[in-house]
Design an enzyme around this catalytic site. Structure first.
Site, PDB file in Angstrom:
ATOM      1  N   GLN A   1       0.812  -1.204  -0.085  1.00 22.57           N
ATOM      2  CA  GLN A   1      -0.149   0.101   0.036  1.00 22.57           C
ATOM      3  C   GLN A   1       1.031   1.296   0.091  1.00 22.57           C
ATOM      4  OE1 GLN A   1      -0.469  -2.673   1.917  1.00 22.57           O
ATOM      5  NE2 GLN A   1      -2.178  -3.647   0.905  1.00 22.57           N
ATOM      6  N   GLU A   2       2.039   1.107   0.999  1.00 18.28           N
ATOM      7  CA  GLU A   2       2.986   2.335   0.965  1.00 18.28           C
ATOM      8  C   GLU A   2       3.476   2.635  -0.629  1.00 18.28           C
ATOM      9  OE1 GLU A   2       4.742   0.648   4.487  1.00 18.28           O
ATOM     10  OE2 GLU A   2       4.900   2.716   5.144  1.00 18.28           O
TER      11      GLU A   2
ATOM     12  N   GLU B   1      24.461 -22.942 -15.744  1.00 19.02           N
ATOM     13  CA  GLU B   1      23.152 -22.230 -15.370  1.00 19.02           C
ATOM     14  C   GLU B   1      22.037 -23.050 -15.798  1.00 19.02           C
ATOM     15  OE1 GLU B   1      23.727 -18.639 -18.096  1.00 19.02           O
ATOM     16  OE2 GLU B   1      25.151 -18.841 -16.587  1.00 19.02           O
TER      17      GLU B   1
ATOM     18  N   SER C   1      22.099 -19.230 -30.995  1.00 18.23           N
ATOM     19  CA  SER C   1      21.184 -20.023 -30.211  1.00 18.23           C
ATOM     20  C   SER C   1      22.154 -20.856 -29.546  1.00 18.23           C
ATOM     21  CB  SER C   1      20.311 -20.844 -31.181  1.00 18.23           C
ATOM     22  OG  SER C   1      19.574 -21.525 -30.537  1.00 18.23           O
TER      23      SER C   1
ATOM     24  N   GLU D   1      16.902 -13.837 -20.182  1.00 17.07           N
ATOM     25  CA  GLU D   1      15.569 -14.583 -20.485  1.00 17.07           C
ATOM     26  C   GLU D   1      14.450 -13.966 -19.664  1.00 17.07           C
ATOM     27  OE1 GLU D   1      16.230 -16.840 -22.646  1.00 17.07           O
ATOM     28  OE2 GLU D   1      14.516 -18.001 -22.860  1.00 17.07           O
TER      29      GLU D   1
ATOM     30  N   LYS E   1      18.558 -23.492 -17.672  1.00 15.25           N
ATOM     31  CA  LYS E   1      18.224 -23.155 -18.880  1.00 15.25           C
ATOM     32  C   LYS E   1      16.667 -22.707 -18.702  1.00 15.25           C
ATOM     33  CE  LYS E   1      18.106 -23.698 -23.811  1.00 15.25           C
ATOM     34  NZ  LYS E   1      16.857 -23.393 -24.295  1.00 15.25           N
TER      35      LYS E   1
HETATM   36  N1  LIG Z   1      17.527 -19.614 -21.637  1.00 12.43           N
HETATM   37  C1  LIG Z   1      18.819 -19.539 -20.905  1.00 12.43           C
HETATM   38  O1  LIG Z   1      18.783 -19.624 -19.617  1.00 12.43           O
HETATM   39  C2  LIG Z   1      20.039 -19.028 -21.489  1.00 12.43           C
HETATM   40  C3  LIG Z   1      21.082 -19.204 -20.593  1.00 12.43           C
HETATM   41  N2  LIG Z   1      21.148 -19.434 -19.217  1.00 12.43           N
HETATM   42  N3  LIG Z   1      22.368 -18.712 -21.276  1.00 12.43           N
HETATM   43  C4  LIG Z   1      22.482 -18.588 -22.645  1.00 12.43           C
HETATM   44  O2  LIG Z   1      23.649 -18.104 -23.012  1.00 12.43           O
HETATM   45  C5  LIG Z   1      23.589 -17.477 -24.506  1.00 12.43           C
HETATM   46  C6  LIG Z   1      25.016 -16.655 -24.686  1.00 12.43           C
HETATM   47  C7  LIG Z   1      25.580 -17.440 -25.901  1.00 12.43           C
HETATM   48  C8  LIG Z   1      24.640 -18.246 -26.598  1.00 12.43           C
HETATM   49  C9  LIG Z   1      23.397 -18.573 -25.478  1.00 12.43           C
HETATM   50  N4  LIG Z   1      21.266 -18.490 -23.464  1.00 12.43           N
HETATM   51  C10 LIG Z   1      20.162 -18.995 -22.782  1.00 12.43           C
HETATM   52  O3  LIG Z   1      19.000 -18.913 -23.715  1.00 12.43           O
HETATM   53  C11 LIG Z   1      19.385 -18.887 -25.233  1.00 12.43           C
HETATM   54  C12 LIG Z   1      18.359 -17.768 -25.729  1.00 12.43           C
HETATM   55  C13 LIG Z   1      18.186 -18.075 -27.053  1.00 12.43           C
HETATM   56  C14 LIG Z   1      18.852 -19.491 -27.297  1.00 12.43           C
HETATM   57  C15 LIG Z   1      19.113 -19.981 -25.995  1.00 12.43           C
HETATM   58  O4  LIG Z   1      17.932 -20.507 -25.479  1.00 12.43           O
END
Ligand SMILES: NC(=O)c1c(N)nc(OC2CCCC2)nc1O[C@@H]1CCC[C@@H]1O
Length: 326
Positions: free
Chosen positions: A34-35, A113, A82, A170, A115
């Protein structure tokens, strides 16, 4: 407008962005909703009373301005590539072998990491101000959806440093927000979205930014293709910089010294992914060192220094049901 009203508007903007960061990035709010709403309403009223002081980086943009009649097209000077897919452990070991052979490093450091299953965005900041948000499109040509990107609360409108920088990541919708949105659509007799990825993409491609502003979209950054005035030497250092600049960083990013550790991380998340509040479709593995990334380069489609380990497609319902369990 007199000086002291201008000061009041600027002070309000800073206060609102501070609390926005506390709530949406740190998940540690200091004031009530609310604030917070009262502060935002006060700012919107002042900007309507004194339109000469409206500003593109005002947090009032987070609730959405006037609708566009179309999205301008943008070209990505650095193509948004990609990822090559690995469907098995063997695929990861083959990747590791290629990397070791071509970098002459038997034990390169990798970053793993989750995806995130969302929509890739490119964010451009000039002197630390968000000036453009664009979709990936076909990797070289995307759409300028800046007004909609400004409604994603975990995307900073202003960085903690006045940098010229491009950040990619993303945009996504949590499972809970997806369920809530489909509930609302069902009540309005509208077709539901098939999955959170479609819901995030559909929301960000609305011409009226007031629609994504209400859709609770979120964002994790994953690369810094361009930065001026600072030199980052690794992906992990780029992730640290992104956190310092004001972004929310995925808490499960890990650095590993061996591909064996990467493989067990992939197996761990293949099991645990239904427990996450958002959908993932695999794990992205990247060579950490930027010099080694440069050595390997990229094909026209994918970097040679990264690979996506894709989970076998799971029955959709089992991914979603668990949000009611935990
Ligand atoms: N969707 C993801 O969490 C993700 C990620 N954690 N890290 C990257 O690094 C890129 C950097 C160079 C090429 C890919 N890409 C991701 O998603 C991409 C977007 C387009 C294709 C992949 O899904």
């Amino acid at each position: 407008m007199s000086k002291d009203i201008q000061k009041k508007v600027e002070a309000l903007r800073e206060k609102i962005e501070y609390h926005n960061h506390r709530y949406y990035v740190l998940d540690a709010p200091e004031i009530s909703d609310q604030e917070f709403d009262a502060l935002m309403n006060e700012l919107i009223e002042l900007e309507q009373t004194y339109p000469e002081y409206q500003s593109p980086d005002s947090p009032s943009q987070r609730v959405g301005g006037e609708p566009l009649d179309k999205f301008p097209r943008v070209s990505h000077e650095i193509p948004m590539l990609s990822l090559e897919n690995a469907e098995s452990q063997k695929g990861l070991l083959d990747f590791h072998q290629r990397v070791s052979k071509n970098t002459q490093k038997t034990d390169p450091v990798y970053v793993a990491e989750l995806k995130i299953d969302g929509l890739a965005l490119s964010l451009r900041y000039e002197q630390g101000i968000l000036v453009r948000g664009a979709t990936r499109g076909d990797g070289t040509t995307g759409e300028d959806i800046t007004p909609n990107v400004k409604t994603v609360r975990s995307i900073p409108l202003k960085l903690s440093k006045p940098l010229d920088i491009e950040i990619r990541g993303e945009a996504f919708m949590s499972k809970a927000s997806f369920e809530r949105l489909n509930q609302e659509k069902a009540e309005r007799g509208e077709d539901p979205f098939a999955n959170p990825r479609n819901a995030a993409a559909g929301s960000l491609r609305q011409l009226d930014p007031k629609i994504p502003a209400k859709r609770d979209l979120d964002f994790f950054p994953y690369s810094v293709p361009y930065i001026r005035g600072e030199n980052l030497d690794s992906h992990y250092s780029a992730v640290k910089e992104l956190k310092d600049l004001g972004f929310k960083i995925n808490p499960y990013i890990r650095k590993f010294e061996t591909m064996e550790e990467v493989i067990s991380y992939c197996e761990e998340w293949q099991e645990k992914r239904t427990k996450l509040p958002y959908e993932i479709d695999g794990v992205v593995i990247k060579l950490n060192d930027y010099n080694l990334q440069q050595q390997l380069g990229a094909t026209s489609k994918n970097p040679r220094w990264a690979i996506a380990y894709k989970f076998p497609a799971e029955q959709a319902e089992s991914q979603v049901n668990n949000i009611f369990i935990n």
